[in-house]
Design a protein around this motif. Structure first.
Motif: not given
Length: 522
Positions: A178-202
């Motif tokens: 979980l922590m490594k994934g968190f770091d990986a997403i933080n480092h990238q640009k928003y427009l490059d990663i947003t499509d990986k997420f499908e739902h609001p808080i669930a």
């Protein structure tokens, strides 16, 4: 001829009574049996609050699937799409024309139109362009994707943390970590990663799919609460092992409803709790960070977010053991089951369930109490806006007039504090209710910082001294200054092609006397 013999009257009466008693006993037995069956059923329902229609796993993200096992909660969750205003909060639906870039026909009201001084407060920052009222959880991902702050400005992937269901994506990006994934997403640009997420808080972000126990899944909160507990002398705090059930009813909300900033080159989402939860401690934790350079004054700006958890923690409800969920997700009865209301909304929209379980005053009085607190808060905040607004004008005029750099530097640091404290009050969602006295003190400190900044420009003694940036903060400021200068030069070049610049004579504000204004340093 003799008359027929008839049974004595007492015997007939006895038979009738016996028959009635038998029937009554039979009916009573049936009623008791039915009652016992109902009690057993309700006890069973209470022990087993749901019936498993589908199997839920640690990768089941879609709330609709969870809803097959929890239809009551799911129907409530879907109502987060409702837009209901309160006197000073909620969300006001605003109609708009859909465009190719933004298909929304209904949005929340524009805050920078309601309070134009916000544009000046944040001048040079994306929030000055687009900052709307908050809406329900249903819209948290869509509204972020479509805000002009994202469409017209570069934003880091860290922004997604509080606007989407992140648990499974972080696990996938980190290869199960979980922590490594968190770091990986933080480092990238928003427009490059947003499509990986499908739902609001669930559901999966707050509940264990096997036990339904509350859990924390956002790494930023895990790190933040661990840092806070360490400052209190508690080492190696693990929120999912060490927190009480009552604490978890606030901690799951505090995964997002908090102050934060993006730390370092990696834009790591950071909760500034290393020194404590009050604003002074958070401000002291943030001396290494600069969000932007103020376009008019050159201030090293610090943007506040939505510090609901920290403000609540300073108030009477927190001290009385009342959790976030007690008021915003109050318990309701559905048959024998006691269910938290997953619509997640203002307590003013359901005073009976949210307030009157503890308070015995009627609904009208409860609403009046809240209204009085919020009206007083907003009145004070208006005065604070005026003070900060005037400081910005004075710094801008002083720069043009050649006031000494040491005075300007001190004034900018006072502006940084005043701006952050005012922004903290504006961004917190209760309009002073979560901690009335504390919230008023924040605004008083912001006003004082603004007035101290004006005194600094005049060369007068100020107290307390402005909080300086750390060495890391100074480097961040220099980098932001360079970027801002390059952006301004480009904008000026484009503007000069369209029309020649018009020279303006700088004019000092009345608060700056000629005798207090030295010549510009060479």
């Amino acid at each position: 001829m003799s008359n027929p013999v008839t049974p004595p009257e007492p015997k007939r009466r006895t038979k009738v009574i016996l028959g009635v008693l038998v029937l009554a006993s039979l009916l009573a037995t049936l009623v008791i049996a039915a009652l016992l069956a109902d009690v057993v059923k309700k006890q069973s329902e209470a022990k087993e609050p749901y019936f498993q229609a589908v199997e839920l796993t640690d990768t089941t993200v879609d709330p609709a699937i969870w809803g097959k096992n929890f239809p009551i909660q799911y129907e409530m969750y879907k109502k987060t799409a409702d837009m209901e205003p309160t006197e000073h909060g909620g969300s006001n639906p605003t109609k708009r024309e859909a465009t190719a870039n933004d298909p929304r026909t209904t949005v929340a009201a524009q805050e920078v139109d309601r309070e134009p001084r916000l544009r000046k407060l944040w001048d040079g920052y994306a929030f000055a362009v687009d900052y709307r009222e908050a809406r329900g959880h249903e819209y948290m991902l869509t509204d972020q994707r479509l805000t002009r702050r994202v469409q017209e400005f570069d934003q880091p992937g860290a922004c997604i943390n509080c606007h989407a269901s992140t648990y499974t994506v972080f696990k996938d990006e980190g290869g199960g970590d979980l922590m490594k994934g968190f770091d990986a997403i933080n480092h990238q640009k928003y427009l490059d990663i947003t499509d990986k997420f499908e739902h609001p808080i669930a559901c999966i972000d707050c509940h264990d799919p096997k036990t339904m126990a509350l859990r924390v899944t956002k790494p930023a909160f895990m790190n933040g609460i661990k840092s806070l507990k360490a400052s209190e002398g508690i080492k190696d705090y693990d929120v999912n092992k060490d927190a009480t059930p009552s604490e978890m009813r606030s901690y799951v909300c505090a995964q997002c409803h908090v102050e934060y900033y993006f730390k370092g080159e990696g834009n790591t989402l950071h909760f500034p709790w290393s020194k404590g939860l009050n604003i002074e401690q958070e401000y002291a934790d943030s001396t290494s960070h600069v969000d932007w350079v103020h376009a008019r004054t050159g201030m090293p700006g610090l943007k506040a977010q939505h510090p609901d958890f920290e403000t609540w923690s300073q108030g009477i409800h927190a001290k009385a053991g009342v959790s976030c969920a007690d008021c915003h997700m109050p318990y309701k009865r559905q048959g024998a089951a006691k269910v938290s209301d997953h619509q997640v909304r203002s307590p003013m929209l359901d005073v009976n369930s949210s307030c009157q379980t503890c308070h015995k005053a009627d609904e009208k009085e409860m609403k009046e109490r809240v209204s009085n607190i919020q009206n007083n808060f907003l009145k004070t905040m208006d005065a604070t806006y005026t003070a900060v607004d005037e400081l910005i004008d004075d710094i801008e005029a002083a720069q043009k007039a050649g006031v000494a750099e040491d005075r300007l530097e001190a004034a900018r640091l006072y502006q940084r504090k005043a701006s952050f404290y005012l922004d903290y009050s504006e961004s917190e969602n209760s309009n002073g209710f979560h901690a009335p006295a504390y919230s008023q003190q924040i605004l008083a400190d912001a006003t004082n910082a603004a007035r101290q900044g004006q005194l600094a420009l005049q060369g007068k003694k100020t107290e307390p001294a402005p909080v300086p940036l750390s060495e890391e903060g100074k480097k961040a400021y220099e980098k932001k200054l360079k970027a801002a200068a390059e952006k301004k030069a480009k904008a000026d070049a484009n503007a000069s092609e369209k029309s020649p610049a018009t020279a303006q004579t700088p004019k000092l504000p009345a608060s700056l006397t000629p005798s207090a204004t030295p010549s510009k340093k060479g």
